[in-house]
Design an enzyme around this catalytic site. Structure first.
Site, PDB file in Angstrom:
ATOM      1  N   GLU A   3      41.975  66.620 -10.130  1.00  0.00           N
ATOM      2  CA  GLU A   3      41.513  67.431  -8.509  1.00  0.00           C
ATOM      3  C   GLU A   3      42.676  68.312  -7.649  1.00  0.00           C
ATOM      4  O   GLU A   3      43.350  68.192  -7.967  1.00  0.00           O
ATOM      5  CB  GLU A   3      41.612  66.295  -7.674  1.00  0.00           C
ATOM      6  CG  GLU A   3      40.261  65.284  -7.961  1.00  0.00           C
ATOM      7  CD  GLU A   3      40.907  64.085  -6.735  1.00  0.00           C
ATOM      8  OE1 GLU A   3      40.564  64.662  -5.474  1.00  0.00           O
ATOM      9  OE2 GLU A   3      40.262  62.781  -6.851  1.00  0.00           O
ATOM     10  N   GLU A  34      45.180  58.773  -8.291  1.00  0.00           N
ATOM     11  CA  GLU A  34      46.463  59.362  -7.134  1.00  0.00           C
ATOM     12  C   GLU A  34      46.687  57.315  -6.685  1.00  0.00           C
ATOM     13  O   GLU A  34      47.055  56.660  -5.683  1.00  0.00           O
ATOM     14  CB  GLU A  34      45.478  59.372  -5.616  1.00  0.00           C
ATOM     15  CG  GLU A  34      44.991  60.577  -6.273  1.00  0.00           C
ATOM     16  CD  GLU A  34      44.236  61.712  -5.256  1.00  0.00           C
ATOM     17  OE1 GLU A  34      43.902  61.032  -4.280  1.00  0.00           O
ATOM     18  OE2 GLU A  34      43.712  62.355  -5.252  1.00  0.00           O
TER      19      GLU A  34
END
Length: 351
Positions: free
Chosen positions: A282, A177
């Site tokens: 995720e 991320e």
């Protein structure tokens, strides 16, 4: 998304990340380090690591040793579905932990070695204090230091540790991320030096004798703080192009999540153009609550595009097995991924 509560959530409800491999043969040989922090490019095969077939069943159930045990419970809930990849995170609080000090890595390594076709996925922070709300100016300084080699020794130690534990083929989700606003290892404060730093980390870890690591570049879905393509460090130091994708903005519908800039479609097309496998390290529910349509569409997308692995985040509010807030989505998940694929009530046995 920032995982500020990950460790507390993991301790309270548990979580294992499991991914399932796409059809394929053995682990690809890793590129060899070159001078200057790069690596020699090696074509990445169409087949994934491990000898099993199928695409992902996943859940982050606990970052430590309890996660290994809870994989059995999730498998039972899915009618005996085989979970062939385990996924956990190194704490980003201290360099000692980023070097692989957590004792739970031994449990994950034992689990991986029980079957040849299993895959171990490890999220690795790029800095200590990774969730410490560090301002951009300081992040830029840290990135420049990393690009100049200040932290190479930490990652050499991690590489040696993983090899010594018998998991030299670990998939490393490095600096995940990175296109966001929160983590200290975010890219936006200095994208060019961030890419140089990534390359140094890969070279440091691949210096470990016997390693066969694969590196997964996994941004958030959507534009976020910076378009994630601006952070891509190069085909020779990336083996897998991942994406974290929760049921939250940007995108009010799944179609928008697919077609938005830097969304699901661009992810798949970018990986194809760079001859890389994809992953979803995720994903899960979030801002829209119990949303079976999102669950159904995400599972369909995964089935159509056959990632190397995927793992749903299985604590509240994201999950389906250990979170009683999402019964309709739990039913979709269970019926879609059950070994028997028969409709059955989505009851939740205790972990």
């Amino acid at each position: 998304m920032s995982r500020t509560g990950r460790w507390m959530a993991g301790a309270c409800v548990g979580v294992v990340a499991v991914g399932v491999l796409a059809a394929g043969g053995g682990v690809a040989p890793a590129p060899r380090p070159e001078a200057g922090g790069g690596v020699a490019a090696v074509p990445f095969p169409a087949a994934g690591g491990g000898s099993g077939s199928g695409v992902a069943v996943g859940a982050y159930l606990h970052y430590g040793s309890p996660g290994v045990d809870r994989m059995r419970g999730l498998s039972r809930w899915l009618g005996g579905a085989e979970l062939r990849a385990g996924h956990t995170y190194l704490p980003g609080d201290t360099w000692a932990n980023i070097e692989g000090a957590p004792d739970s890595l031994r449990s994950w390594a034992r689990w991986r070695k029980e079957r040849r076709d299993r895959l171990f996925v490890l999220n690795v922070p790029m800095f200590e204090g990774n969730e410490a709300d560090v301002p951009d100016e300081r992040v830029a300084e840290l990135i420049r230091s990393g690009a100049e080699g200040a932290y190479d020794h930490h990652f050499r130690q991690l590489g040696r540790r993983l090899v010594a534990l018998g998991v030299p083929d670990t998939v490393i989700v490095l600096g995940w991320e990175m296109n966001g606003f929160n983590y200290t290892h975010r890219c936006r404060p200095d994208p060019e030096n961030w890419k140089r730093y990534w390359r140094r980390i890969v070279a440091a870890m691949r210096s470990a004798d016997g390693q066969r690591f694969r590196f997964d570049f996994a941004p958030n879905r959507g534009p976020d703080a910076i378009g994630w393509t601006a952070c891509y460090p190069g085909d020779d130091v990336v083996d897998i192009v991942g994406m974290d994708s929760y049921d939250q903005p940007p995108g009010d519908s799944f179609d928008e999540m697919v077609d938005q800039p830097y969304g699901l479609r661009q992810h798949v097309e970018f990986a194809k153009a760079h001859h890389k496998r994809i992953s979803y390290p995720e994903w899960g529910l979030f801002r829209n609550g119990d949303n079976p349509e999102y669950m159904r569409r995400m599972l369909r997308w995964i089935s159509e595009h056959r990632p190397l692995y995927h793992s749903i985040t299985d604590y509240c509010p994201h999950g389906v097995w250990q979170c009683g807030e999402n019964p309709r989505s739990a039913r979709v998940f269970r019926e879609s991924l059950s070994a028997h694929r028969k409709g059955r009530p989505a009851s939740r046995p205790r972990p």
